[in-house]
Motif scaffolding. Structure first.
Motif, PDB file in Angstrom:
ATOM      1  N   PHE A  85      -8.521   2.135 -39.086  1.00 33.50           N
ATOM      2  CA  PHE A  85      -7.890   2.486 -37.750  1.00 33.50           C
ATOM      3  C   PHE A  85      -7.500   4.040 -37.876  1.00 33.50           C
ATOM      4  CE2 PHE A  85      -6.105  -1.769 -37.893  1.00 33.50           C
ATOM      5  CZ  PHE A  85      -6.297  -2.276 -36.239  1.00 33.50           C
ATOM      6  N   LEU A  86      -7.603   4.841 -38.734  1.00 32.92           N
ATOM      7  CA  LEU A  86      -7.374   6.178 -39.035  1.00 32.92           C
ATOM      8  C   LEU A  86      -8.948   6.673 -38.601  1.00 32.92           C
ATOM      9  CD1 LEU A  86      -5.825   8.648 -39.721  1.00 32.92           C
ATOM     10  CD2 LEU A  86      -7.045   8.526 -42.020  1.00 32.92           C
ATOM     11  N   GLY A  87      -9.795   6.166 -38.795  1.00 33.84           N
ATOM     12  CA  GLY A  87     -11.207   6.327 -38.177  1.00 33.84           C
ATOM     13  C   GLY A  87     -11.381   6.255 -36.523  1.00 33.84           C
ATOM     14  N   LEU A  88     -10.684   5.143 -36.157  1.00 31.77           N
ATOM     15  CA  LEU A  88     -10.627   4.862 -34.790  1.00 31.77           C
ATOM     16  C   LEU A  88      -9.812   6.216 -34.061  1.00 31.77           C
ATOM     17  CD1 LEU A  88      -9.809   0.962 -34.462  1.00 31.77           C
ATOM     18  CD2 LEU A  88     -11.885   2.110 -33.964  1.00 31.77           C
ATOM     19  N   VAL A  89      -8.788   6.419 -34.529  1.00 32.52           N
ATOM     20  CA  VAL A  89      -7.897   7.526 -33.972  1.00 32.52           C
ATOM     21  C   VAL A  89      -8.522   8.908 -33.828  1.00 32.52           C
ATOM     22  CG1 VAL A  89      -5.828   9.039 -34.410  1.00 32.52           C
ATOM     23  CG2 VAL A  89      -5.589   6.475 -34.712  1.00 32.52           C
ATOM     24  N   ILE A  90      -9.381   9.099 -35.212  1.00 29.92           N
ATOM     25  CA  ILE A  90     -10.319  10.321 -35.212  1.00 29.92           C
ATOM     26  C   ILE A  90     -11.157  10.138 -33.939  1.00 29.92           C
ATOM     27  CG2 ILE A  90     -11.551  12.003 -36.796  1.00 29.92           C
ATOM     28  CD1 ILE A  90      -9.739  10.855 -39.037  1.00 29.92           C
ATOM     29  N   GLY A  91     -11.906   9.114 -34.054  1.00 24.49           N
ATOM     30  CA  GLY A  91     -12.875   9.105 -33.112  1.00 24.49           C
ATOM     31  C   GLY A  91     -12.588   9.323 -31.816  1.00 24.49           C
ATOM     32  N   GLY A  92     -11.344   8.652 -31.613  1.00 23.48           N
ATOM     33  CA  GLY A  92     -10.655   8.986 -30.058  1.00 23.48           C
ATOM     34  C   GLY A  92     -10.622  10.639 -29.768  1.00 23.48           C
ATOM     35  N   LEU A  93      -9.988  11.153 -30.796  1.00 18.20           N
ATOM     36  CA  LEU A  93      -9.655  12.671 -30.617  1.00 18.20           C
ATOM     37  C   LEU A  93     -10.797  13.404 -30.694  1.00 18.20           C
ATOM     38  CD1 LEU A  93      -6.717  12.955 -33.341  1.00 18.20           C
ATOM     39  CD2 LEU A  93      -6.450  13.055 -30.883  1.00 18.20           C
ATOM     40  N   PHE A  94     -12.020  12.958 -31.169  1.00 18.12           N
ATOM     41  CA  PHE A  94     -13.154  13.922 -31.260  1.00 18.12           C
ATOM     42  C   PHE A  94     -13.620  13.595 -29.857  1.00 18.12           C
ATOM     43  CE2 PHE A  94     -17.896  13.288 -31.134  1.00 18.12           C
ATOM     44  CZ  PHE A  94     -18.217  14.389 -31.918  1.00 18.12           C
ATOM     45  N   ALA A  95     -13.650  12.470 -29.100  1.00 19.56           N
ATOM     46  CA  ALA A  95     -14.092  12.134 -27.751  1.00 19.56           C
ATOM     47  C   ALA A  95     -13.532  12.910 -26.769  1.00 19.56           C
ATOM     48  CB  ALA A  95     -14.165  10.653 -27.426  1.00 19.56           C
ATOM     49  N   VAL A  96     -12.033  13.183 -27.270  1.00 20.08           N
ATOM     50  CA  VAL A  96     -11.381  14.114 -26.129  1.00 20.08           C
ATOM     51  C   VAL A  96     -11.858  15.469 -26.152  1.00 20.08           C
ATOM     52  CG1 VAL A  96      -9.030  14.999 -25.703  1.00 20.08           C
ATOM     53  CG2 VAL A  96      -9.298  12.327 -25.941  1.00 20.08           C
ATOM     54  N   LYS A  97     -12.009  15.932 -27.455  1.00 15.81           N
ATOM     55  CA  LYS A  97     -12.376  17.344 -27.562  1.00 15.81           C
ATOM     56  C   LYS A  97     -13.638  17.681 -27.272  1.00 15.81           C
ATOM     57  CE  LYS A  97     -11.838  21.370 -29.766  1.00 15.81           C
ATOM     58  NZ  LYS A  97     -10.906  22.311 -29.145  1.00 15.81           N
ATOM     59  N   LYS A 116     -18.539   5.010 -29.766  1.00 16.20           N
ATOM     60  CA  LYS A 116     -19.278   3.968 -29.062  1.00 16.20           C
ATOM     61  C   LYS A 116     -18.540   3.299 -28.082  1.00 16.20           C
ATOM     62  CE  LYS A 116     -22.441   0.153 -29.966  1.00 16.20           C
ATOM     63  NZ  LYS A 116     -23.209  -0.942 -30.930  1.00 16.20           N
ATOM     64  N   SER A 117     -17.432   2.649 -28.420  1.00 19.44           N
ATOM     65  CA  SER A 117     -16.628   1.873 -27.557  1.00 19.44           C
ATOM     66  C   SER A 117     -16.332   2.752 -26.226  1.00 19.44           C
ATOM     67  CB  SER A 117     -15.616   1.294 -28.277  1.00 19.44           C
ATOM     68  OG  SER A 117     -14.661   0.766 -27.403  1.00 19.44           O
ATOM     69  N   ILE A 118     -15.763   4.090 -26.520  1.00 14.22           N
ATOM     70  CA  ILE A 118     -15.589   4.978 -25.211  1.00 14.22           C
ATOM     71  C   ILE A 118     -16.559   5.072 -24.451  1.00 14.22           C
ATOM     72  CG2 ILE A 118     -14.877   7.235 -24.806  1.00 14.22           C
ATOM     73  CD1 ILE A 118     -13.172   7.260 -27.346  1.00 14.22           C
ATOM     74  N   SER A 119     -17.863   5.439 -25.107  1.00 12.05           N
ATOM     75  CA  SER A 119     -19.150   5.633 -24.364  1.00 12.05           C
ATOM     76  C   SER A 119     -19.461   4.445 -23.494  1.00 12.05           C
ATOM     77  CB  SER A 119     -20.247   6.047 -25.286  1.00 12.05           C
ATOM     78  OG  SER A 119     -19.798   7.254 -25.999  1.00 12.05           O
ATOM     79  N   ALA A 121     -10.171  10.549 -20.170  1.00  9.86           N
ATOM     80  CA  ALA A 121      -9.193   9.671 -19.910  1.00  9.86           C
ATOM     81  C   ALA A 121      -9.314   8.406 -20.828  1.00  9.86           C
ATOM     82  CB  ALA A 121      -9.303   9.256 -18.430  1.00  9.86           C
ATOM     83  N   ASN A 122     -10.474   7.876 -20.853  1.00  2.00           N
ATOM     84  CA  ASN A 122     -10.860   6.745 -21.772  1.00  2.00           C
ATOM     85  C   ASN A 122     -10.534   7.083 -23.380  1.00  2.00           C
ATOM     86  OD1 ASN A 122     -11.674   4.704 -20.169  1.00  2.00           O
ATOM     87  ND2 ASN A 122     -13.579   5.607 -19.469  1.00  2.00           N
ATOM     88  N   SER A 123     -10.893   8.116 -23.536  1.00  2.00           N
ATOM     89  CA  SER A 123     -10.691   8.754 -25.013  1.00  2.00           C
ATOM     90  C   SER A 123      -9.255   8.865 -25.432  1.00  2.00           C
ATOM     91  CB  SER A 123     -11.723  10.023 -25.390  1.00  2.00           C
ATOM     92  OG  SER A 123     -12.915   9.939 -24.950  1.00  2.00           O
ATOM     93  N   PHE A 124      -8.521   9.327 -24.474  1.00  2.84           N
ATOM     94  CA  PHE A 124      -7.118   9.593 -24.485  1.00  2.84           C
ATOM     95  C   PHE A 124      -6.442   8.147 -24.774  1.00  2.84           C
ATOM     96  CE2 PHE A 124      -2.746   9.915 -22.651  1.00  2.84           C
ATOM     97  CZ  PHE A 124      -2.236  11.117 -23.821  1.00  2.84           C
TER      98      PHE A 124
END
Length: 400
Positions: free
Chosen positions: A263-275, A325-328, A134-137
């Motif tokens: 910002f692209l890296g942030l988006v990819i990081g969020g998608l990575f954490a969801v996956k 890191k932020s999501i964690s 949920a946080n990643s999304f």
């Protein structure tokens, strides 16, 4: 993970965040058109930071008295009405800089308690085991808005003008308010029995700060946040402008490219954490430690690097690691505190980190002026290295 109320929360927040970006883009265009002054443009982020700090400091008084849903709905509705007032004043009379700045302060003041209310609402709407996902999304949505919002906002303001951007923002705010109104939070409200006395109000204001200081796991998480926010000030526009000109030897369009890749890296990081939510969740402390050292290395290399292409790659890498890191950290905090403690913790956190970032921005600007931009990035890397060491020492407290 999907619940009706969670869907209403992220949809409402998606529209509100998009509106916030379009509102700032439109406002900047109007101020520049009316005054032609760079100084007045610089005043806007300062007003926003001060308003959010003051609001975050007094937010616990409201969090004691009202439900999170009520605060979210009122905040979004009030922002809508204030923006409408700004437009009506301009139409009825004429554009006025002072009135505009006052309304900007009021709108940002409302955000100061809406943000902790939203962050504290999320754990109430999803199962504990789904927090990482949920946080990643939500984080991915936020950063996607930032990535696409500024670019599309710039195109739109060129096509339709700043004034029409404000009207577009109003429409987004109205729909966002509707979605916030549909939220359902059945958590029992717990507040002070007597919030009318000076002592109880003071106690309420201190409570979030006391939670942060007295609970070991929450204190550790926030010390990591402080290290991170001090270091993140090195990425402000004023320093990146100097980096692009002096280190890369490029024009200022590269500042935009670096921002975009970050910002692209942030988006990819969020998608990575969801996956890979289950993997991240299982190894939460190690993810925080590895990402801390990774950002340290990326920041140091970025500051010493003179290749434009490498700078884009390193910017994206830092964005990716920063998001993970932020999501964690967010998930660790949500599990370390009760759902009744979280609103006040987030309110204190918002005030603390906005103040830390504001002061750090001035300090890094001074260091860059006095020494060099590379020196500032080295200092930021040392702070991030310290964060990694501290995270390693406090590994057990970061566990879910």
């Amino acid at each position: 993970m999907e619940t009706t109320s969670f869907r209403h929360l992220w949809l409402g927040q998606l529209l509100a965040n998009s509106g916030d970006v379009f509102y700032i883009v439109g406002l900047m265009a109007i101020i520049h058109e009316q005054t032609g002054s760079a100084m007045y443009l610089a005043v806007v982020p300062f007003i926003i930071t001060v308003a959010k700090f003051i609001s975050g400091f007094i937010a616990p008084l409201l969090l004691d008295q009202y439900r999170l849903k009520s605060l979210l709905v009122f905040s979004q509705l009030a922002k809508t009405l204030l923006l409408f007032t700004m437009q009506m004043v301009t139409i009825t009379f004429s554009w006025n800089l002072v009135i505009t700045f006052v309304l900007v302060f009021c709108i940002s003041f409302l955000d100061g308690w809406a943000t902790p209310a939203r962050d504290a609402m999320l754990p109430r709407l999803v199962h504990r085991d789904d927090l990482i996902k949920a946080n990643s999304f939500v984080a991915t949505l936020d950063q996607t808005v930032q990535l696409g919002g500024w670019a599309s906002g710039g195109i739109l303001v060129a096509l339709i003008g700043g004034n029409q951007m404000i009207w577009l923002t109003l429409c987004l705010f109205v729909i966002s308010t509707f979605f916030m109104r549909l939220l359902k939070d059945n958590t029992e409200q717990i507040g002070e029995e007597d919030n009318t006395t000076v002592q109880s109000k003071w106690q309420s204001l201190k409570e979030g700060w006391l939670f942060i200081w007295k609970i070991p796991s929450i204190r550790s998480i926030h010390l990591i946040y402080v290290f991170e926010y001090i270091a993140s000030a090195v990425w402000i526009a004023a320093i990146l402008y100097v980096y692009v000109a002096e280190i890369l030897g490029k024009d200022q369009s590269w500042w935009g490219y670096i921002n975009a890749t970050f910002f692209l890296g942030l988006v990819i990081g969020g998608l990575f954490a969801v996956k890979f939510a289950e993997v991240v969740d299982l190894h939460l402390p190690y993810v925080i430690i590895i990402s801390s050292f990774g950002i340290c290395l990326g920041t140091l290399t970025f500051g010493l690097n003179s290749s434009p292409i490498a700078a884009l790659f390193l910017s994206a890498l830092c964005g990716f690691l920063e998001q993970v890191k932020s999501i964690s950290l967010q998930t660790s905090l949500q599990r370390a505190a009760s759902i009744h403690q979280l609103p006040k913790i987030y309110a204190a956190q918002g005030a603390l980190l906005s103040l830390v970032f504001a002061v750090s921005s001035v300090i890094f600007g001074f260091l860059t002026e006095l020494y060099s931009v590379s020196f500032s990035f080295i200092i930021a890397a040392l702070l991030l290295f310290s964060s990694g060491i501290y995270s390693t020492i406090k590994k057990k407290l970061l566990s879910s």
